[in-house]
Scaffold this active site. Structure first.
Site, PDB file in Angstrom:
ATOM      1  N   ARG A 159       0.857  -1.182   0.000  1.00  0.00           N
ATOM      2  CA  ARG A 159       0.000   0.000   0.000  1.00  0.00           C
ATOM      3  C   ARG A 159       0.897   1.237   0.000  1.00  0.00           C
ATOM      4  NH1 ARG A 159      -2.678   1.084   5.254  1.00  0.00           N
ATOM      5  NH2 ARG A 159      -1.418   2.984   5.262  1.00  0.00           N
ATOM      6  N   HIS A 176      -3.825   5.064   4.056  1.00  0.00           N
ATOM      7  CA  HIS A 176      -4.993   4.207   4.274  1.00  0.00           C
ATOM      8  C   HIS A 176      -6.221   4.821   3.604  1.00  0.00           C
ATOM      9  CE1 HIS A 176      -7.809   1.516   6.180  1.00  0.00           C
ATOM     10  NE2 HIS A 176      -8.417   2.520   6.777  1.00  0.00           N
ATOM     11  N   TYR A 184       3.136   6.631  11.216  1.00  0.00           N
ATOM     12  CA  TYR A 184       3.375   5.246  11.616  1.00  0.00           C
ATOM     13  C   TYR A 184       4.290   4.485  10.656  1.00  0.00           C
ATOM     14  CZ  TYR A 184      -0.482   4.505   8.269  1.00  0.00           C
ATOM     15  OH  TYR A 184      -1.291   4.506   7.156  1.00  0.00           O
TER      16      TYR A 184
END
Length: 352
Positions: free
Chosen positions: A252, A256, A265
């Site tokens: 990814r 998100h 993160y």
């Protein structure tokens, strides 16, 4: 379908353009078709970002970098099959045939995007995690009982494989020999949780072994390998040989959602090297090098995709504004007494 060793990752085209198994390559026409589908999916993803930034689309889960995983799997279906996408699988839904105007409307939270087309057996994008897997098994078993050769395909992320629904569905499908293809897109993250933090397993396809069904691990940035592996699993299901779990190993690249900040993160070290594995660029370079695509043809593909999207956007922009009551109009085919009361209250409030 050839059975790979448990730890093998199927790959037909390396990031450097080397073909590892020429005998399994799709023909050049299919290669160009898959390339165009990936370009089309990427264009939607890129334009969705712009629409969100300009206030013309709601929160959208991008999938840039995962086009091979989504296109290569969905392209193996026919419109007689079922598609159960997660919220990140817009690319798969577009490949399957979901119209672009309706897709835009869906991500605008407009009622014009809520009901799926009657000629497509595609479910609305699933927001709950892993619930689509048992639903797909039910659809697959219904097709089997009707005596068709149709299959059901359901998507999930690596995080979803830790949910109970994932395991129950695989057991259910295996025990009843359901014509189902389970796609597990391992993109490295479940929101902010890396795969390594949620499980000690390093090969999620091996989870299929516990339920007596085949599990295949494929390079999810290689659309040729992904398509071939999925097509073989679909044909296996059509022959009545049961379900398959396919783990597509991808990444990814994007956040998100468009409202997410992955820098909180994720480090540069986490994402290092994945840009070089770009699935669209990989196939583009291969096709040009093999003479299966010219620069002029590539430019024409770009023009056609851009024109298609702009026409679809104009159509979506022309949809009438929804009324407040429409939020209850599509809940049941026959409204319940409670829904009728709620609708009347909404209409009265709007009138006042």
């Amino acid at each position: 379908m050839p059975t790979p060793s448990p730890d093998e990752m199927v790959q037909l085209l390396t990031p450097g353009g080397e073909v590892t198994d020429p005998a399994r390559l799709p023909d050049p026409e299919t290669q160009r078709w898959l390339y165009r589908l990936m370009r089309r999916a990427r264009h939607f993803d890129e334009r969705a970002w712009v629409l969100y930034r300009t206030g013309r689309m709601g929160v959208f889960p991008p999938y840039g970098g995962m086009e091979a995983s989504q296109v290569g799997t969905a392209a193996a279906l026919t419109h007689q099959d079922w598609l159960f996408p997660t919220y990140r699988d817009t690319g798969a839904a577009l490949t399957y045939g979901l119209p672009i105007p309706q897709t835009i409307a869906y991500w605008r939270t407009s009622p014009h995007g809520w009901a799926m087309p009657q000629n497509l057996k595609v479910l609305p994008f699933y927001i709950p995690i892993a619930t689509q897997y048992p639903h797909a098994v039910g659809a697959a078993l219904a097709e089997a009982r009707r005596g068709t050769r149709n299959v059901a395909m359901a998507y999930i992320g690596d995080g979803g494989s830790s949910e109970g629904d994932f395991h129950e569905a695989l057991n259910f499908a295996g025990a009843l020999n359901a014509p189902c293809v389970f796609i597990l897109q391992n993109n490295g993250w479940a929101i902010s949780v890396p795969t390594r933090a949620q499980t000690k397993a390093t090969n999620l396809s091996r989870r299929a072994e516990g339920y007596g069904i085949p599990g295949v691990r494929v390079d999810g940035n290689d659309v040729l390998a992904t398509y071939v592996v999925t097509r073989e699993a679909v044909e296996r299901a059509r022959r009545g040989e049961g379900p398959t779990l396919i783990e597509t190993v991808t990444y990814r690249i994007k956040p998100h959602t468009v409202a997410d900040d992955p820098s909180r993160y994720r480090t540069a070290e986490d994402t290092a090297g994945w840009d070089e594995k770009d699935p669209v660029v990989r196939l583009q370079a291969f096709l040009l090098a093999q003479g299966h695509l010219t620069e002029a043809e590539d430019a024409e593909i770009t023009r056609e995709i851009e024109a298609e999207f702009e026409a679809a956007l104009a159509e979506a922009d022309a949809y009438p504004e929804p009324t407040p009551a429409e939020i209850v109009d599509h809940v049941f085919a026959e409204p319940t007494p409670a829904l009728r009361r709620q609708r009347a209250e909404l209409m009265a409030e709007e009138a006042s």
